[in-house]
Scaffold this active site. Structure first.
Site, PDB file in Angstrom:
ATOM      1  CE1 TYR A   1      -3.034   3.031   0.596  1.00 51.46           C
ATOM      2  CE2 TYR A   1      -3.844   1.940   2.551  1.00 51.46           C
ATOM      3  CZ  TYR A   1      -3.922   2.962   1.643  1.00 51.46           C
ATOM      4  OH  TYR A   1      -4.886   3.906   1.794  1.00 51.46           O
TER       5      TYR A   1
ATOM      6  CE  LYS B   1      -5.828   1.413  -0.196  1.00 42.49           C
ATOM      7  NZ  LYS B   1      -6.318   2.610  -0.858  1.00 42.49           N
TER       8      LYS B   1
HETATM    9  C1  NAY Z   1      -7.837   3.217   3.086  1.00 43.32           C
HETATM   10  O1  NAY Z   1      -6.811   2.647   3.405  1.00 43.32           O
HETATM   11  O2  NAY Z   1      -8.783   3.275   3.831  1.00 43.32           O
HETATM   12  C2  NAY Z   1      -7.956   3.871   1.780  1.00 43.32           C
HETATM   13  O3  NAY Z   1      -8.218   3.257   0.804  1.00 43.32           O
HETATM   14  C3  NAY Z   1      -7.793   5.300   1.721  1.00 43.32           C
HETATM   15  C4  NAY Z   1      -7.963   5.903   0.355  1.00 43.32           C
HETATM   16  C5  NAY Z   1      -8.212   7.344   0.558  1.00 43.32           C
HETATM   17  N1  NAY Z   1      -6.966   8.073   0.594  1.00 43.32           N
HETATM   18  C6  NAY Z   1      -6.542   8.735   1.661  1.00 43.32           C
HETATM   19  C7  NAY Z   1      -5.267   9.503   1.507  1.00 43.32           C
HETATM   20  O4  NAY Z   1      -7.144   8.715   2.697  1.00 43.32           O
HETATM   21  O5  NAY Z   1     -10.228   7.118  -0.653  1.00 43.32           O
HETATM   22  C8  NAY Z   1      -9.087   7.913  -0.533  1.00 43.32           C
HETATM   23  C9  NAY Z   1      -9.462   9.346  -0.204  1.00 43.32           C
HETATM   24  O6  NAY Z   1     -10.143   9.402   1.024  1.00 43.32           O
HETATM   25  C10 NAY Z   1     -10.361   9.926  -1.292  1.00 43.32           C
HETATM   26  O7  NAY Z   1      -9.686   9.874  -2.509  1.00 43.32           O
HETATM   27  C11 NAY Z   1     -10.776  11.367  -0.968  1.00 43.32           C
HETATM   28  O8  NAY Z   1      -9.667  12.223  -1.050  1.00 43.32           O
END
Ligand code: NAY
Length: 292
Positions: free
Chosen positions: A135, A161
């Site tokens: 990730y 990811k």
């Molecule tokens: C996780 O580990 O829960 C994720 O997949 C997080 C992914 C999110 N990125 C961050 C930096 O938190 O879904 C995204 C993000 O919230 C979304 O793009 C809105 O900015």
């Protein structure tokens, strides 16, 4: 391993107002998302507030989720923690609980050396037969391309990811590592861009709240309806910007889930919850956005 592609919510973890794990909410959220047809789930990651939970709570959330999913979609368990020892414990647990894959951010907070990061992943991947999805996320300190290439060569590491915004590296990884190296695009605002760059799936927080939008986007993309995909993405970006404007994103997503009919509970401090009035005002904003 089970093929994991498509739209994969990074599942929220519902807590009750006293911050206890809310089993009922967790089950309701999963039931709703599966009804909406999502292709998989990603547990106890950043969206799942995994880093705010104890080891025991993380295990409990995984067990409840595995029970509720009952094999209907693949489940990836995020096992990342600040020490290899803690992550290994969660890795063994994920395997026993029946997860389909594990995933981890690199060890964070301290600036670990590249060889320490590689050794961290090597040990986790060697500890289980489950595939490992690395990730890469700016919050944990982005790993460079060369480090990713080294990680991709480790046995059992089947994909990444990828939450960086330079999507050409997704394309590049597919040629350097191989077409079957699985790549999940992690920035929801850039879902279509990630897919076009060659990602096999999208994993993100907002798919908890607007799964249908992204299911439509994914079908439009896979069926080659390019203009429609772009139109859906335009709407999705507007909604995501609105979501981000309130701060406390997970609390926003939980509130939206509540009015979608699955009470996904509350966030854990220091994240802040919204009052009922604030949730109502938010709901009005979103409905107005839908009318546009
Ligand atoms: C996780 O580990 O829960 C994720 O997949 C997080 C992914 C999110 N990125 C961050 C930096 O938190 O879904 C995204 C993000 O919230 C979304 O793009 C809105 O900015």
């Amino acid at each position: 391993f089970k093929e994991i592609t498509g739209v994969i919510p990074a599942l929220l973890t519902p807590f009750d107002k006293d911050e206890n794990l809310d089993e009922k909410g967790l089950r309701a959220l999963i039931a709703k998302l599966l009804q909406d047809g999502v292709h998989g789930l990603y547990l106890t990651g950043s969206t799942g507030e995994g880093f705010l939970m104890s080891q025991e709570e993380r295990k409990q959330a995984v067990e409840i989720a595995m029970d509720e999913v009952a094999g209907r979609v693949p489940v990836i368990v995020h096992v990342g923690a600040i020490s290899t020892r803690l992550s290994l414990e969660l890795t063994h647990h994920a395997a026993e609980a029946g997860a389909d894959a594990i995933s981890s951010v690199p060890p964070f907070y301290y600036r670990f050396a590249e060889k320490e990061i590689i050794e961290y992943y090597r040990e986790l991947a060697a500890a289980t037969e489950l595939p490992m999805i690395v990730y890469n996320i700016p919050l944990a300190g982005l790993m460079g391309y060369d480090t990713i290439l080294k990680l991709a060569k480790l046995p059992n590491v089947i994909g990444i990811k990828y939450t960086a915004t330079s999507h050409f590296e997704i394309t590049r990884l597919k040629s350097d590592v191989g077409e079957d190296f699985m790549i999940y695009s992690g920035a929801d605002e850039m879902a279509l861009s990630g897919l076009l760059a060659g990602a096999d799936g999208i994993i993100g927080s907002t798919y908890n709240a607007i799964p249908d939008t992204f299911m439509d986007l994914y079908s439009a993309y896979t069926e080659g309806r390019q203009e429609e995909a772009r139109d859906i993405m335009k709407e999705a970006v507007a909604v995501i910007m609105q979501m981000l404007s309130y701060g406390s994103l997970m609390a926003v997503l939980k509130a939206i889930s509540r009015w979608r009919g699955a009470d996904a509970g509350y966030v854990r401090k220091p994240f802040t919850n919204f009052s009922l009035e604030e949730e109502e005002a938010m709901k009005k904003d979103f409905l107005a956005l839908n009318d546009k």
